[in-house]
Design a protein around this motif. Structure first.
Motif, PDB file in Angstrom:
ATOM      1  N   GLU A 214       0.854  -1.218  -0.126  1.00 57.05           N
ATOM      2  CA  GLU A 214       0.003   0.126  -0.077  1.00 57.05           C
ATOM      3  C   GLU A 214       0.930   0.968  -0.063  1.00 57.05           C
ATOM      4  O   GLU A 214       1.957   1.533   0.699  1.00 57.05           O
ATOM      5  CB  GLU A 214      -0.817   0.037   1.252  1.00 57.05           C
ATOM      6  N   LYS A 215       0.503   2.243  -0.615  1.00 61.29           N
ATOM      7  CA  LYS A 215       1.177   3.575  -0.716  1.00 61.29           C
ATOM      8  C   LYS A 215       0.207   4.734  -0.295  1.00 61.29           C
ATOM      9  O   LYS A 215      -0.759   5.094  -0.861  1.00 61.29           O
ATOM     10  CB  LYS A 215       1.665   3.738  -2.173  1.00 61.29           C
ATOM     11  N   ARG A 216       0.502   5.323   0.780  1.00 59.62           N
ATOM     12  CA  ARG A 216      -0.324   6.557   1.353  1.00 59.62           C
ATOM     13  C   ARG A 216       0.462   7.783   0.642  1.00 59.62           C
ATOM     14  O   ARG A 216       1.616   8.079   1.377  1.00 59.62           O
ATOM     15  CB  ARG A 216      -0.757   6.413   2.715  1.00 59.62           C
ATOM     16  N   VAL A 217      -0.185   8.443   0.082  1.00 62.63           N
ATOM     17  CA  VAL A 217       0.175   9.910  -0.401  1.00 62.63           C
ATOM     18  C   VAL A 217      -0.708  11.030  -0.079  1.00 62.63           C
ATOM     19  O   VAL A 217      -1.957  10.580  -0.324  1.00 62.63           O
ATOM     20  CB  VAL A 217       0.609   9.838  -1.787  1.00 62.63           C
ATOM     21  N   PRO A 218      -0.478  12.221   0.153  1.00 65.14           N
ATOM     22  CA  PRO A 218      -1.267  13.283   0.492  1.00 65.14           C
ATOM     23  C   PRO A 218      -2.143  13.640  -0.738  1.00 65.14           C
ATOM     24  O   PRO A 218      -1.500  13.722  -1.947  1.00 65.14           O
ATOM     25  CB  PRO A 218      -0.523  14.128   1.199  1.00 65.14           C
ATOM     26  N   MET A 219      -3.253  13.993  -0.749  1.00 60.99           N
ATOM     27  CA  MET A 219      -3.925  14.489  -1.938  1.00 60.99           C
ATOM     28  C   MET A 219      -3.673  15.942  -2.259  1.00 60.99           C
ATOM     29  O   MET A 219      -3.243  16.861  -1.237  1.00 60.99           O
ATOM     30  CB  MET A 219      -5.503  14.501  -1.626  1.00 60.99           C
ATOM     31  N   THR A 220      -3.239  16.403  -3.423  1.00 57.98           N
ATOM     32  CA  THR A 220      -2.618  17.545  -3.730  1.00 57.98           C
ATOM     33  C   THR A 220      -3.730  18.518  -3.601  1.00 57.98           C
ATOM     34  O   THR A 220      -4.929  18.358  -3.571  1.00 57.98           O
ATOM     35  CB  THR A 220      -2.391  17.425  -5.523  1.00 57.98           C
ATOM     36  N   ARG A 221      -3.291  19.879  -3.450  1.00 58.39           N
ATOM     37  CA  ARG A 221      -4.404  20.731  -3.337  1.00 58.39           C
ATOM     38  C   ARG A 221      -5.376  20.804  -4.337  1.00 58.39           C
ATOM     39  O   ARG A 221      -6.672  21.262  -4.270  1.00 58.39           O
ATOM     40  CB  ARG A 221      -3.878  22.219  -3.187  1.00 58.39           C
ATOM     41  N   LEU A 222      -4.902  20.787  -5.796  1.00 55.68           N
ATOM     42  CA  LEU A 222      -5.811  20.602  -6.963  1.00 55.68           C
ATOM     43  C   LEU A 222      -6.784  19.752  -6.950  1.00 55.68           C
ATOM     44  O   LEU A 222      -8.103  19.815  -7.105  1.00 55.68           O
ATOM     45  CB  LEU A 222      -4.999  20.729  -8.123  1.00 55.68           C
ATOM     46  N   ARG A 223      -6.361  18.517  -6.639  1.00 56.65           N
ATOM     47  CA  ARG A 223      -7.250  17.334  -6.318  1.00 56.65           C
ATOM     48  C   ARG A 223      -8.297  17.748  -5.327  1.00 56.65           C
ATOM     49  O   ARG A 223      -9.564  17.279  -5.414  1.00 56.65           O
ATOM     50  CB  ARG A 223      -6.511  16.131  -6.276  1.00 56.65           C
ATOM     51  N   LYS A 224      -7.843  18.049  -4.242  1.00 51.62           N
ATOM     52  CA  LYS A 224      -9.025  18.546  -3.160  1.00 51.62           C
ATOM     53  C   LYS A 224      -9.869  19.512  -3.567  1.00 51.62           C
ATOM     54  O   LYS A 224     -11.159  19.537  -3.091  1.00 51.62           O
ATOM     55  CB  LYS A 224      -8.067  19.004  -1.845  1.00 51.62           C
ATOM     56  N   ARG A 225      -9.351  20.511  -4.266  1.00 52.53           N
ATOM     57  CA  ARG A 225     -10.136  21.756  -4.667  1.00 52.53           C
ATOM     58  C   ARG A 225     -11.324  21.271  -5.594  1.00 52.53           C
ATOM     59  O   ARG A 225     -12.657  21.416  -5.547  1.00 52.53           O
ATOM     60  CB  ARG A 225      -9.374  22.656  -5.217  1.00 52.53           C
ATOM     61  N   VAL A 226     -10.891  20.296  -6.544  1.00 56.00           N
ATOM     62  CA  VAL A 226     -11.855  19.620  -7.452  1.00 56.00           C
ATOM     63  C   VAL A 226     -13.018  18.730  -6.724  1.00 56.00           C
ATOM     64  O   VAL A 226     -13.777  18.926  -6.924  1.00 56.00           O
ATOM     65  CB  VAL A 226     -11.037  18.998  -8.543  1.00 56.00           C
ATOM     66  N   ALA A 227     -12.395  18.290  -5.774  1.00 60.55           N
ATOM     67  CA  ALA A 227     -13.261  17.058  -4.807  1.00 60.55           C
ATOM     68  C   ALA A 227     -14.151  17.943  -4.447  1.00 60.55           C
ATOM     69  O   ALA A 227     -15.394  17.591  -4.153  1.00 60.55           O
ATOM     70  CB  ALA A 227     -12.548  16.481  -4.042  1.00 60.55           C
TER      71      ALA A 227
END
Length: 395
Positions: free
Chosen positions: A166-179
């Motif tokens: 498993e690989k855990r990476v923080p969501m990018t600001r752009l991806r968070k904003r789109v969500a």
């Protein structure tokens, strides 16, 4: 004497940003105008460059930290700096000449730069195992990455049925904003989708007949998007409610046509805007779309190029989608979804004919647009695409 490196001045629509990547570490030689850091905002990635030749003497904001407009992120010292590798070699040569074997210093993890400590923690690599190439034998983030490539330190989470990683990476600001925007659109609008289908053969025949002449004359390929943009623009003229937006308890009718074209990039979905499409030629539409697509791939789209818009077109057919329900791009009240062109048997004048068909989907805010207007808009787009002569002759 050190000088402050500050975050760029953000536009009013951008509250803050996040340090995405430090390309340079403390003590590394940096050339003037070389990119030292990337700052990711809700919409774009901004580059911070070196003001002169020199080196970083302190990193104030680590990767993942939030920064405000014009906030200090690092301290910089101008002046020529010896390359770390060259200096290390010189030290080793001097040590060898003195009768001893070359020694490479290994710095404890607590003495490393924040980005390096973070990389060591995430990969599980011990600082003592990494060959440092930085100043004085210090470890750089690139050293950790290179070491991981040669000798991965990732441990399987379970070996019961083989290697399961498993690989855990923080969501990018752009991806968070789109969500956030997509979730808001589904929760705060009365979104409904209506469908139709269009026979693409007339446009495909027209394009096949004139594509070489068009490209030779205008220097850009004739695609399908210019026909869709022009058809949508004409339909918006006939159904102004679809070109409107809701602002609180007010309805804002726009007397211009700024159409956003959704473009996929490595960082996420972005929507650059074609301004005043009613005044644009087919070649201008194609040229602008291709230019935006190239900028999206390189992460070079500006905030201004993605701000505003009165309507959006998204093309899921690029990835093979046959049918979908696009989500509104607030505060817009309409979005058109294009899809894959698929040959299907169709009934034409009592006979079965194989035709290249495309499903069209119009999602709209039912608070603003009635079903009659939505269906009328989509039928207009369909008719203009199936009879491109009417579109070109403004009939």
């Amino acid at each position: 004497m050190s000088t402050e490196i500050k975050a760029p001045v953000f536009p009013e629509s951008v509250a803050d940003g996040t340090i995405a990547t430090w390309h340079k570490q403390v003590g590394e030689p940096i050339a003037r105008d070389e990119v030292i850091c990337d700052i990711e905002t809700d919409k774009v990635v901004l580059e911070v460059v070196a003001p002169a030749d020199g080196q970083l003497v302190q990193i104030v904001k680590d990767e993942g930290d939030t920064v405000l407009s014009s906030e200090v992120i690092a301290q910089f010292e101008a002046g020529a700096v010896a390359a770390p590798q060259e200096k290390r070699v010189e030290e080793e040569v001097a040590h060898t000449q003195a009768g001893a074997a070359p020694v490479v210093e290994r710095q404890p993890v607590q003495d490393q730069a924040p980005a390096v400590r973070k990389a060591l923690t995430e990969t599980g690599i011990e600082a003592s195992d990494v060959q440092g190439t930085g100043r004085g034998g210090r470890i750089t983030k690139e050293d950790v990455v290179n070491h991981q490539t040669v000798a991965p330190a990732t441990t399987p989470l379970s070996v019961a049925v083989g290697e399961r990683i498993e690989k855990r990476v923080p969501m990018t600001r752009l991806r968070k904003r789109v969500a956030e925007r997509l979730l808001s659109a589904t929760q705060q609008t009365a979104m409904l989708t209506t469908f139709n289908e269009v026979n693409m053969k007339p446009i495909m025949d027209l394009r096949q007949q004139y594509k070489d002449v068009f490209e030779k004359r205008h220097g850009v390929r004739l695609g399908f998007m210019s026909f869709f943009v022009k058809a949508v623009t004409e339909a918006l003229k006939r159904y102004p409610a679809v070109n409107a937006s809701i602002d609180g308890d007010d309805i804002v009718y726009h007397g211009f046509y700024d159409i956003g074209v959704a473009v996929s990039s490595e960082r996420g979905l972005v929507v650059p805007i074609l301004r005043d499409t009613d005044r644009m030629s087919y070649s201008e539409v194609e040229s602008n779309i291709r230019g935006y697509a190239a900028k999206a791939r390189d992460g070079k789209l500006s905030i201004e190029e993605m701000s505003g818009g009165t309507f959006t077109i998204t093309n899921g057919g690029t990835f093979g989608s046959l049918l979908s329900t696009p989500i509104l791009n607030q505060p817009q009240t309409g979005i058109l979804g294009m899809h894959k062109i698929q040959e299907r048997p169709m009934a034409v004048n009592g006979e079965v004919v194989i035709l290249p068909m495309m499903y069209l989907a119009l999602s709209y805010d039912h608070r603003m647009i009635d079903g009659k207007e939505a269906v009328g808009f989509l039928v207009t787009v369909k008719e203009l695409l199936e009879e491109p002569a009417k579109l070109i002759l403004d009939l």
